[in-house]
Each structure stands twice: as structure tokens, then as C-alpha cells.
Design an enzyme around this catalytic site. Structure first.
Site, short mmCIF file in Angstrom:
data_model
loop_
_atom_site.label_atom_id
_atom_site.label_comp_id
_atom_site.label_asym_id
_atom_site.label_seq_id
_atom_site.Cartn_x
_atom_site.Cartn_y
_atom_site.Cartn_z
N CYS A 162 5.13 3.42 8.68
CA CYS A 162 6.13 3.29 7.62
C CYS A 162 7.45 3.99 7.93
CB CYS A 162 5.56 3.82 6.32
SG CYS A 162 3.95 3.10 5.92
N HIS A 302 11.08 8.64 0.31
CA HIS A 302 9.99 7.78 0.78
C HIS A 302 9.21 7.31 -0.44
CE1 HIS A 302 7.26 6.04 3.59
NE2 HIS A 302 6.23 6.77 3.18
N GLU A 313 6.44 15.29 -0.90
CA GLU A 313 7.85 15.04 -0.62
C GLU A 313 8.75 15.85 -1.54
OE1 GLU A 313 11.05 11.44 0.23
OE2 GLU A 313 9.11 10.94 -0.66
N LYS A 332 11.15 1.96 -3.89
CA LYS A 332 9.82 1.34 -3.82
C LYS A 332 9.28 1.06 -5.22
CE LYS A 332 8.42 3.23 0.70
NZ LYS A 332 9.59 4.07 1.00
N HIS A 337 6.12 -1.14 -1.22
CA HIS A 337 6.23 -0.48 0.08
C HIS A 337 6.28 -1.55 1.17
CE1 HIS A 337 6.00 2.18 3.32
NE2 HIS A 337 5.05 3.00 2.92
N PHE A 396 1.95 6.82 8.52
CA PHE A 396 0.62 7.20 8.99
C PHE A 396 0.72 7.68 10.44
CE2 PHE A 396 -2.25 4.25 6.17
CZ PHE A 396 -1.85 4.96 5.05
#
Length: 408
Positions: A162, A302, A313, A332, A337, A396
């Protein structure tokens, strides 16, 4: 080291294909999330996603070309052509070696792999398409763009889950800054809303299961968030050396002023609990831009709508910015996403936020998590003139990337 200008943007998103359509969606706070209709998701625990429904590959490809490209490749070429047209970019054969393409994808042609695997099982190896490999592999996102426009410079596709799109843009800016290229078409793309893609993320319990009201399922920083929503799309920036852009009289949206990257070295999917990797990426970007935290007027988070990620975050932002964090929002909430395309689309969002002087909202933020206590621009876009914006992407594998865009 050379300055890097943003001279063109292109986008394919669940709230609109093309920069104008997407910006209208952002200004309206529109959700692009809805039930999955292109395959039967009735037996899945999650039956919705943020799909692109207004994209026509035949607007820029002939039918034969379109058949030989995976959906993610079609998105990449379409968004790139929009960005190139927006930039008014032209070059001749003598310049071609100085024009590059860095466009990545987190997953690549997943639907093609699924379809061709079925063909193999049902009909044997002779039924597998000779175009399987070029339609499947990630690097053809960049390769097809370069072939289409004749760009012969630096050309590759980063893969960092991502964080892919943000890494692609950051690395492109660094290549221009150090003189390796004069122009780079940069961004990220994914189109993985497929039975296998949905099943994989659902099995990992990463997705929201709010099937009764999908348009409200992506709710970053809200106490009732229960996972992210799969999306698809592509974002492309035309990055150009400042001198070249000025010399040709280009319209300059802003400067790609800072880029930071780091690794968590912690877990295959979970972020480091103290947000250390995110903190270092943000600080590296600030250092590269020569800016103080107080210079940043907006952060595109994010912000995936996962219970763990949003809190971490928030902690990381507070570590970097202290008690003076600027407004933060997660687009998002509207688009879901976009995986490898997320950071690149969000870079386009940030660029347009500077141009339109409008901070994107975090929709569906009805009841903020007490551990998420920043200004997340809830529900409604906010008029504001800011001079520097930051965008975060985390993937990830512990991949972290941050870029900073400043007003021209």
C-alpha cells in the site's frame, strides 16, 4: 540537487475518473463505495467495495489493445495520458532518453491470473493465453506507458504493497533531483477487486463487514470502524525538473519538495505499535524538504479505517507534530483503499487541495475514537489556503513512505 515541479495530474478513482470529476466528488464528500456487482459476492463475508464505474478503456485504446491489457494496465495508461495532456508534455527523439516512467502496483493482474488458472484447470495448458504473463506482471504498468509515448529513460515498477504509489513518486522525484532524468511519469495503480482478492483480505479479517450500509463502511478514526474497504484506481503525476518546466512555460501545480521512506522491521501485516517507522518517514520527508513541522498545513493520512492502524498513525503524527498538528483527513473514507494505487491517488488529491484551496473531508466520522484526537476535517470539505501538504502511505511488510508537496 534540482527542484522538482508537478506539471500534470491524471486519475482514475471510485469517485470519478479524471481530475475534474474526482475533485467534484471530494468537494461533495461523496462515497464511492457500494455493493459488488461484477461478480457474485453473495457467499463472502464482505460484499461491497469501492469500484470504478465510469472508466471506458476505449476512450484511449482500440479494442484490440484493450483486450490485451489487464484492468490495472488500462487504468495506468488512461491516467498517464490524462496527466501528460494536462502537462502539455511534448518531447522529441533527442529528449526521449531523459523521459522516464516509474509506475508501480501492489498486486498487478490478479483477475487475469484467476481467469487463466481456470482455463488451465478446465482445458489444459493449450487454453492459457499467450498474453498471460505480460497482462499479469506489475512492471507492464510502466512498460506500456513508455511504449505508448516513446519514453526511453528510467523505467521500472516498485512494489511495496500500500506504499507503492508514494514510493514511486518519491523515487521519481529523487531521480530528477540527482539529474538522472528531466521528466518522469510517476504513480501507482491497482485493480484487485476480484473473488480471490476479496477472499484473501476477508480471510485475514482486514475488511469491514458493514454490508447493510456499505457507503458508511469506510470510517477512519471513528470508534465504530471495523476494517478497510477494498478500492481500485490509479494516480499519475508528471514530475519535471523545475528549470525545464519554467523554460517551456508550463503551468506548475507545486513542488515535490520532500520524500521520506523507512521500514518497521516488525511484522508482515501489523504496523509497529509505537509508530516508529511512520515517525521516521515523516521526519525524513521534512528534512529533505527543509521544512519544520509547523510549515505543514494539511496531512493526507494513510487512514485505512482499521482499528489498529488509525490509532498508531495518530500517535505517530502527534510524535512528529506535538500539540500543533495541522488538519488531517483520510480520503479513503470516500474511495476505500486503492492498495498500490492509494498513495498516488492521494498525491493527486493533495496537489488539487493546493490548487483549489480546499481540504478534503473524512466522511463517516460520527463518533471519533478517544485515541484519535486530531482535527480530521469531519464530514465536509474545508476551504483553506495552505502552502505545504504531507501525504502518508504505509504497507504490509512494514513499508513506510511520505511525500511533501509545496505551493509553487
Amino acid at each position: 540537487m534540482r527542484r522538482v515541479a508537478i506539471t500534470g495530474v491524471g486519475v482514475v478513482s471510485p469517485i470519478g475518473t479524471g481530475r475534474t470529476a474526482m475533485q467534484k466528488g471530494i468537494a461533495a464528500g461523496r462515497s464511492g463505495v457500494g455493493p459488488i456487482t461484477h461478480f457474485d459476492a453473495a457467499t463472502f463475508s464482505t460484499r461491497f467495495a469501492a469500484s470504478v464505474d465510469d472508466f471506458d478503456p476505449l476512450a484511449f485504446l482500440d479494442a484490440k489493445e484493450a483486450r490485451r491489457m489487464a484492468r490495472f494496465q488500462q487504468f495506468a495508461v488512461g491516467a498517464a495520458l490524462e496527466a501528460i495532456g494536462d502537462a502539455g508534455l511534448e518531447f522529441d527523439e533527442q529528449e526521449a532518453d531523459r523521459i522516464g516512467v516509474i509506475v508501480g502496483s501492489g498486486i498487478g493482474g490478479l483477475q487475469v491470473m484467476e481467469d487463466q488458472c481456470q482455463r488451465l484447470l478446465e482445458g489444459g495448458p493449450r487454453k492459457v493465453s499467450p498474453f498471460l504473463v505480460p497482462m499479469m506482471i506489475v512492471d507492464l504498468a510502466a512498460g506500456l506507458i513508455s511504449i505508448r509515448i516513446g519514453a526511453k529513460g528510467i523505467n521500472y515498477s516498485p512494489v511495496s504493497a500500500c506504499a507503492t504509489g508514494t514510493h514511486a513518486i518519491g523515487e521519481a522525484a529523487e531521480a530528477i533531483s540527482r539529474g538522472q532524468a528531466d521528466v518522469i511519469i510517476a504513480g501507482g495503480v491497482d485493480a484487485a477487486i476480484t473473488p480471490l482478492g476479496l477472499a484473501g483480505f476477508a480471510s485475514a479479517r482486514a475488511l469491514s463487514t458493514r454490508n447493510d450500509e456499505p457507503e458508511r463502511a469506510s470510517r477512519p478514526f471513528d470508534v465504530a470502524r471495523d476494517g478497510f474497504v477494498m478500492g481500485e484506481g490509479c494516480g499519475i503525476l508528471v514530475l519535471e525538473s523545475w528549470d525545464r518546466a519554467e523554460a517551456r512555460g508550463a503551468r506548475i501545480y507545486g513542488e515535490l519538495a520532500g520524500y521520506g521512506a523507512s521500514g518497521d522491521a516488525y511484522h508482515i501485516t501489523a504496523p509497529a505499535p509505537d509508530g516508529d517507522g511512520a515517525v521516521r518517514a515523516m521526519r525524513h520527508a521534512l528534512d529533505r524538504a527543509g521544512l519544520a513541522p509547523s510549515d505543514i498545513g494539511y496531512i493526507n493520512a494513510h487512514g485505512t479505517s482499521t482499528p489498529q492502524g488509525d490509532v498508531i498513525e495518530t500517535r505517530a503524527v502527534k510524535t512528529v507534530f506535538g500539540d500543533s498538528a495541522p488538519p488531517v483527513s483520510s480520503t479513503k473514507s470516500m474511495m476505500g483503499h486503492l492498495l498500490g494505487g492509494a498513495g498516488a491517488v492521494e498525491a493527486v488529491v493533495c496537489t488539487l487541495a493546493l490548487e483549489h484551496e480546499l481540504l478534503p473531508p473524512t466522511i463517516n466520522l460520527d463518533d471519533p475514537d478517544p485515541e484519535c484526537d486530531l482535527d480530521y476535517v469531519p464530514h465536509t470539505a474545508r476551504p483553506a489556503r495552505v502552502d505545504a501538504v504531507m501525504s502518508n502511505s504505509f504497507g504490509f511488510g512494514g513499508h513506510n513512505a511520505t511525500i511533501i508537496i509545496t505551493r509553487a
